[in-house]
Structures are given as C-alpha cells and as structure tokens.
Design an enzyme around this catalytic site. Structure first.
Site, short mmCIF file in Angstrom:
data_model
loop_
_atom_site.label_atom_id
_atom_site.label_comp_id
_atom_site.label_asym_id
_atom_site.label_seq_id
_atom_site.Cartn_x
_atom_site.Cartn_y
_atom_site.Cartn_z
N PHE A 166 47.93 29.29 19.04
CA PHE A 166 47.54 27.88 19.00
C PHE A 166 48.15 27.27 17.74
CE2 PHE A 166 45.34 24.02 18.09
CZ PHE A 166 45.25 23.45 19.34
N ASP A 251 51.77 30.50 10.15
CA ASP A 251 50.92 29.32 10.34
C ASP A 251 49.55 29.64 9.74
OD1 ASP A 251 49.27 27.30 11.11
OD2 ASP A 251 50.01 27.17 13.17
N LYS A 280 44.44 21.37 7.63
CA LYS A 280 42.97 21.43 7.66
C LYS A 280 42.33 21.31 6.28
CE LYS A 280 42.68 23.96 12.05
NZ LYS A 280 42.22 22.98 13.02
#
Ligand SMILES: Cc1ncc(COP(=O)(O)O)c(C=O)c1O
Length: 430
Positions: A166, A251, A280
């Site tokens: 993801f 990531d 984030k």
C-alpha cells in the site's frame, strides 16, 4: 456558514459546533453521520463515532464520550493530538507567514530540510504534502536516475514492487496495487512495475534485469496488517540492490518516525535505503507534510522545473515538520516505543488461542488477527469502541493498534485489556 443540501434542509455548521461545546446533551453522533452520508462521497466506512475534540491520546465525541485513540490517524498522530510543542510551532508560524509558493524562498524550509536530512542520515530533502505524492516523487526520481545515471534505455525503466503493498491512491500507485478495491476500474494502468511476493529475496533477485532501476519496499506492511519481514530480509535486500546497481526505496510513511522503536523501521536492522519516503507523522497531526530523503547523487537528477508542488515546502508545513524533527532528535519517543514493545507483545500474545490467532508487534505497532470463528475485525472494533478504545480493522479479521508514542504503560494496558475483554465476551456469547 450556511449549507443547503438536497433535501432542502438548511444546516448551520457553526451552530452545530457552538452547541457541541455549550450543550453536548442535545447533539447526537447520528445527526452528523447522516449528514455526512448524504453530502460526502462514500469512500470510507468509518466507525459510528463523531469526534469533535482531542488531547494527547484521548478523543471525545459530540455526545461527550471519551475514547483512547489506538489508531493515531494511521500513525499521523505519533505524538498524540495537539502536542503542545507542535501546536506552538504552528501558531507561531501562522502569526508570521504561511505560504509563499516555491517561487520565493522562505526562512522555514532550509532549517527543516537540514534537520530532517540529519535525522534520517541523508544529504537532501524534497518536500511534498501527502504520502502518495512522496511515493510518486520517489518513483520519478528513480526512473530519471535510471535513464540519466544508470543508462537504462529510454522508456524501459522497471521498478520492482511487493505483493500486498500500500503506497497511496494515485493512478500510477494503484496500477501496481493487488488490492482489488484500490485497483479495479481505474485503468488504463501505468506500466513499468513488476510485482513479487513480499520480502521474497529470491523472487526479487530473479526479477532484476538490466532495465531495473529500483525496488520499492515497505519495511513493514502496515495496511496489510503490520506484516513484519523475517529478520535478515532488509539487510539482504540492501546488499542485493547495491550489488545490482538498483535503488532501494523504503516507504517509511507509516512505519517511520518512531513508530517501531527506531527513527526508521529500516534502522531496526541497521539498514540504510537509498531513498526514503516520509509522511503522516511528519505533519504532527496538524498539516499534511511529506518528503523524499536521498543523497545528492540521486536527488540531483531533479533540476529546476522538472518537479514541484505549490504547497510542498510551504512555511507552515516546514515549521510543523521541523518541530516534529526536533521531537524525534532527542530519541526519547523512539526509546519509549522500544521500551513498551515487550509489554505490548506479552499482553497480546497472552490472548493467542483465546480469541486471537496471530499477533505481530514492533515498537508501538501491532497487527492482531482475530479468530474469524469468534468475530470479524469490524465487529471487534465496534466492541472496542463501546469500551472506549478506537482502532481500525483491515482485511476481514485483523485489527491494527498504533497508539500515540506518548502513551504510558498503564494506558497501553487499557488497550490490551479492552481487546482481551472483547474477544472473551465474543467467545462467551458464541
Ligand atoms: C506505506 C504507505 N505509503 C503511502 C501512503 C499514502 O499516504 P497518503 O494517504 O498520505 O497519500 C500510506 C497511507 O496509508 C502508507 O501507509
């Protein structure tokens, strides 16, 4: 502000907010849920709770109920809600300068980039806004590096990605997602990606050819339910990428910035990727801030005019991001997450065979597989909510627990006790 909506009713947004503080008993979660269902796109299926204030690890709904936030905005709230140092940095910046675009310099960007680069051990930062933008940026840099440095034939660059990944929701990123919900009906898809099983070094080795410019990996797959690769995979991948002159892109948007007990999840095994994507928690739960970090020999393929973003690197984002970096620079939050990891693991593993069939923990991050015979992940999250704990299910029977890194041991035990109670009550009622 007044809002008309299709039924002809008129809703007063400010009135609702004002009432929320003055007379909570007159407000109902369902009123807001109904409104949202009517006027907002249905791209989420949230728990039936309407949050209207928060502090630290605690959030409150419009009916005045209090919950422990065990999701932390998918790790966007690693320092809890409205951390004073982050709010102060934002307020200070709001009072001086918020946006310049990158047509002009601003005095917040340089210090932010300097200290973020130092934190993650790289020479340069390219700031963006959302996580997906950071990933897109890293993919573009890798392709350009492939053509201009490695010498790959134009138009043939290949990037190896992992099953179960993801990385965000853009058309290029969903092109290589194997989750039908994220992927289907959004084609035609961007070519140039080859998928291999997660953390399968032999498969990655077999997939690398002369056109391969990069391997894109989540050091821990968060959305997949906190899947942790077997020890040794990341160092072996690092060695393979070096050996084959392929960039290793980690990531760290969900796994990074203290969540796993180290600044980056790669750091757990002492691995240094060529490029990191961050997001984030970099925005402190206040404003979207993302970034790519790399050394100059890679980053410098980007030259004026070849990539950009109106908001990337804006002063407000840079000020908040800088305050986040300062919180992490002390190492205190990472150490705290590492210290609580054994407690978290012990409590959750104690429920194995008593309603749980899988537990994976790294730092203050846990993937918990509930026995599908006992209940679904969604049912577990609804039951947890009734016990005052907010968490999120994924993939049917898994729940993810990622409390703010500011949580105390006793508060962490409230989460694990709630999980224990929820599964034991479900077993008793089956
Ligand atoms: C590993 C990873 N990469 C990228 C993203 C995308 O971030 P954003 O939603 O900010 O675009 C996410 C979001 O969950 C993620 O977990």
């Amino acid at each position: 502000m007044t809002t008309s909506h299709p039924t002809g009713d008129v809703l007063y947004a400010e009135d609702m907010t004002a009432t929320a503080t003055s007379a909570p008993e007159t407000l109902h979660n369902q009123t807001f849920i109904d409104l949202e269902n009517e006027v907002a796109a249905h791209n989420y299926n949230p728990l039936p709770v309407v949050v209207n204030k928060a502090e630290g690890i605690w959030v409150y709904d419009v009916e005045g109920n209090k919950y422990l936030d065990a999701l932390s905005g998918y790790s966007a709230l690693n320092f809890g809600h409205r951390h004073p140092a982050l709010v102060d940095a934002a307020k200070d910046q709001l009072d001086r300068l918020t946006l310049t675009s990158r047509a002009f310099h601003n005095d917040a960007l340089g210090p932010f980039c300097r200290d973020l680069a130092a934190l993650v051990g790289k020479e340069a930062i390219l700031p963006m806004n959302t996580g997906a933008e950071a990933v897109e940026t890293a993919l573009k840099i890798a392709r350009k590096w492939g053509y201009t440095v490695k010498g790959v034939t134009p138009g043939r660059a290949k990037i190896i990605v992992m099953a179960g990944n993801f990385h965000g929701r853009t058309t290029t990123i969903v092109s290589f997602s194997d989750d039908p919900e994220a992927h289907d009906h959004y084609g035609p898809y961007t070519p140039g990606f080859e998928t291999v099983p997660y953390a399968d070094l032999a498969a990655i080795e077999a997939a690398i050819d002369d056109d391969t410019v990069a391997v894109l990996v989540e050091p821990i797959q968060g959305e997949q339910g906190v899947q942790i690769p077997k020890e040794g995979f990341l160092p072996e991948l690092r060695a393979l990428c070096t050996d084959r002159n392929v960039l290793m892109i980690a990531d760290e948007i969900q796994s990074g910035l203290g969540r796993t007990g180290t600044t980056l999840a790669c750091g757990y095994e002492g691995v240094e990727a060529d490029m990191y994507t961050l997001g984030k928690a970099l925005g402190g739960g206040i404003i979207p801030v993302s970034a790519v970090a790399a050394n100059r020999n890679i980053m410098d393929v980007i030259t004026p005019g070849t990539h950009g973003s109106t908001f990337g690197g804006n002063p407000l984002a840079a000020a908040v991001g800088h305050a986040v970096v300062k919180l992490l620079a002390t190492g205190e939050h990472q150490a705290h997450a590492a210290e609580l990891e054994p407690v978290f693991r012990e409590q959750l593993e104690g429920l194995m065979g008593k309603g749980l069939v899988g537990v994976r923990v790294r730092g203050l991050w846990a993937g918990v597989d509930i026995d599908p015979e006992v209940m679904t992940g969604k049912a577990a999250c609804k039951a947890l909510m009734k016990k005052g704990v907010l968490a999120k299910d994924t993939h049917g029977s898994t729940i993810r627990l990622a409390p703010p890194l500011t949580i105390t041991k006793d508060e962490l035990l409230m989460i694990t006790d709630a999980v224990a109670a929820v599964v034991s009550e479900a077993i008793a009622s089956n």
